[in-house]
Design an enzyme around this catalytic site. Structure first.
Site, PDB file in Angstrom:
ATOM      1  N   ASP A 213       0.866  -1.172   0.000  1.00 28.64           N
ATOM      2  CA  ASP A 213       0.000   0.000   0.000  1.00 28.64           C
ATOM      3  C   ASP A 213       0.908   1.229   0.000  1.00 28.64           C
ATOM      4  O   ASP A 213       1.671   1.451   0.956  1.00 28.64           O
ATOM      5  CB  ASP A 213      -0.900  -0.019   1.243  1.00 28.64           C
ATOM      6  CG  ASP A 213      -1.878   1.142   1.278  1.00 28.64           C
ATOM      7  OD1 ASP A 213      -1.545   2.225   0.771  1.00 28.64           O
ATOM      8  OD2 ASP A 213      -2.975   0.980   1.858  1.00 28.64           O
ATOM      9  N   TYR A 238      -4.998  11.227  -3.918  1.00 30.68           N
ATOM     10  CA  TYR A 238      -5.427  12.526  -3.400  1.00 30.68           C
ATOM     11  C   TYR A 238      -4.505  13.075  -2.321  1.00 30.68           C
ATOM     12  O   TYR A 238      -4.747  14.156  -1.794  1.00 30.68           O
ATOM     13  CB  TYR A 238      -6.859  12.456  -2.859  1.00 30.68           C
ATOM     14  CG  TYR A 238      -7.168  11.273  -1.969  1.00 30.68           C
ATOM     15  CD1 TYR A 238      -6.764  11.231  -0.643  1.00 30.68           C
ATOM     16  CD2 TYR A 238      -7.879  10.187  -2.474  1.00 30.68           C
ATOM     17  CE1 TYR A 238      -7.055  10.147   0.164  1.00 30.68           C
ATOM     18  CE2 TYR A 238      -8.173   9.096  -1.670  1.00 30.68           C
ATOM     19  CZ  TYR A 238      -7.758   9.077  -0.358  1.00 30.68           C
ATOM     20  OH  TYR A 238      -8.033   8.003   0.441  1.00 30.68           O
ATOM     21  N   LYS A 239      -3.431  12.375  -2.000  1.00 29.09           N
ATOM     22  CA  LYS A 239      -2.479  12.889  -1.013  1.00 29.09           C
ATOM     23  C   LYS A 239      -1.346  13.615  -1.745  1.00 29.09           C
ATOM     24  O   LYS A 239      -1.532  14.728  -2.237  1.00 29.09           O
ATOM     25  CB  LYS A 239      -1.968  11.744  -0.149  1.00 29.09           C
ATOM     26  CG  LYS A 239      -3.065  11.014   0.635  1.00 29.09           C
ATOM     27  CD  LYS A 239      -2.489   9.942   1.530  1.00 29.09           C
ATOM     28  CE  LYS A 239      -3.554   9.029   2.117  1.00 29.09           C
ATOM     29  NZ  LYS A 239      -4.500   9.723   3.004  1.00 29.09           N
ATOM     30  N   ARG A 387      -0.249  15.262  13.503  1.00 29.30           N
ATOM     31  CA  ARG A 387       0.448  14.870  12.272  1.00 29.30           C
ATOM     32  C   ARG A 387       0.685  16.100  11.400  1.00 29.30           C
ATOM     33  O   ARG A 387      -0.213  16.903  11.181  1.00 29.30           O
ATOM     34  CB  ARG A 387      -0.375  13.862  11.456  1.00 29.30           C
ATOM     35  CG  ARG A 387      -0.440  12.489  12.003  1.00 29.30           C
ATOM     36  CD  ARG A 387      -0.923  11.488  10.931  1.00 29.30           C
ATOM     37  NE  ARG A 387      -1.961  12.013  10.058  1.00 29.30           N
ATOM     38  CZ  ARG A 387      -2.426  11.368   8.986  1.00 29.30           C
ATOM     39  NH1 ARG A 387      -1.942  10.189   8.671  1.00 29.30           N
ATOM     40  NH2 ARG A 387      -3.383  11.892   8.246  1.00 29.30           N
TER      41      ARG A 387
END
Length: 412
Positions: A213, A238-239, A387
């Protein structure tokens, strides 16, 4: 605070501010920033690209054309004349160099979850095709929850036992019964980068298949799918690839495995004769057999436009800046944040670090809300993790210094 301490703190901030300016002046990727929409309050810092990348400026115009002209005027002709039908493979080839893959091995479409299911069941079927006794799936015990849910379903479907294992313990857990191993390249909570080359080699030595992944690594660091012989891989767009909310994911199937890849989700789009409308299924050749149904054209073509920001950019340059950004952030946090207020969960060695920094704080939720209110956007992961994701194409060193300074102020 005493006057000498105040003076020392001001000098410290001035020194780091000057360092940030010098680093920004020497940044070879700095010019890419203007290719993104980064509007917001003065001094806003966006450090959440590891959840949703910023909008590339080329996307709105492209989407308007797809909707207004290709769909509105050309309508069904666009499947051929505008290249809609071939988009999943064409865009897959655009992603391929970013993950170290040759063309013809990646197809874009469906969600990450759906592609994890395809890849993992496909991997088990590959293993059991030559050794029916392989009835065990190993899954990253620290994985994003959905990967674990999908692995459990894949195990039930294929008659396998599911074993959650810490990535570092995978080599010792492999055995004659292992069919497939599902691992995350970068841990979504801590930003820990796992050793894809050695873990893949260990899986192969045991006669099993490796599924990776790449959601938190693609577009942030070199992956080397072909170089390291990865069997199957999936990832979102989308990151760090900035494809937009819900943009389609991708599936990689190594070229020499494609003729044996048996997808658990065969659809008319992956049929050898998709318009033959036959009742019997015959899979297409190559990466196309990873398709299922009608491609999600609007979001797919928005992704294609977003990927243009990679023109002239190497993943190696992105990785170098990513490490420099995270190093500088950790330096600033060390200087600014009061001792004992945060604990760094992200590994310090470069070989073990992705492109984010995770800090543990007792009041992480309220702190992140206050940071966001002040224009420093990261995110919070239950129960106590702050984060901060660093997307090198649009994050600068002045952003990093400001983020650490505001964090320190909110933690005092």
């Amino acid at each position: 605070m005493s006057e000498p301490m105040e003076k020392a703190e001001k000098a410290e901030k001035a020194e780091l501010t000057e360092k940030a300016q010098k680093l920004d002046a020497g940044d070879e990727l700095a010019a890419k920033r203007v290719e993104f929409v980064l509007d917001g309050p003065a001094g806003a810092v966006y450090l959440d690209g590891n959840s949703l990348g910023a909008l590339p400026v080329a996307v709105p115009g492209r989407v308007a054309d797809v909707v207004g002209r290709q769909w509105g005027e050309m309508r069904i002709r666009s499947w051929t004349e505008s290249g809609w039908w071939t988009a999943p493979e064409r865009i897959g080839d655009r992603i391929a160099p970013l993950v170290g893959a040759a063309a013809g091995q990646i197809v874009v479409g469906d969600s990450t979850s759906v592609n994890v299911f395809k890849a993992l069941v496909g991997a088990v079927r590959l293993a059991q095709g030559t050794d029916p006794g392989r009835d065990e799936i190993l899954v990253d015990a620290t994985t994003f929850p959905t990967d674990g849910y999908i692995a459990g379903s894949a195990a039930r479907m294929t008659g396998c036992t599911l074993r959650p294992v810490e990535p570092s313990e995978v080599p010792g857990a492999l055995g004659e019964r292992t069919a497939a191993v599902l691992l995350n390249h970068v841990d979504y909570r801590t930003g820990r980068l796992h050793d894809l080359p050695s873990l893949t080699a260990a899986v192969h030595a045991a006669g099993a298949y490796a599924v990776w992944d790449l959601c938190h690594s693609a577009g942030a660091l070199p992956v080397g799918l072909d170089a390291h012989g990865v069997d199957l891989a999936v990832g979102c767009t989308y990151k760090y690839l900035n494809g937009g909310p819900g943009s389609p994911a991708y599936l990689y199937v190594r070229a020499d495995l494609q003729d044996r890849f048996d997808s658990p989700l065969p659809g008319w789009n992956s049929h050898a004769e998709p318009f033959g409308m036959r009742s019997d299924y015959a899979p297409a050749e190559g990466a196309v057999r990873g398709r299922v149904g009608t491609p999600d054209i609007l979001s797919m073509l928005a992704l294609e436009a977003a990927l243009e920001v990679w023109d002239g950019v190497t993943v190696e340059a992105v990785r170098a800046k990513s490490l420099a950004l995270t190093d500088f952030f950790l330096e600033c946090v060390g200087e600014y944040v009061p001792e004992g207020r945060v604990e760094c969960l992200t590994p310090l060695p470069h070989a073990e670090r992705g492109s984010q920094v995770a800090l543990r704080s007792a009041d992480a939720g309220p702190v992140m809300r206050r940071l966001t209110d002040r224009g420093v956007v990261g995110d919070f992961r239950h129960p106590d993790v702050l984060r901060f994701g660093f997307t090198p194409l649009y994050v600068g060193f002045a952003d990093v210094e400001r983020a650490a300074r505001v964090l320190a102020e909110e933690l005092r």
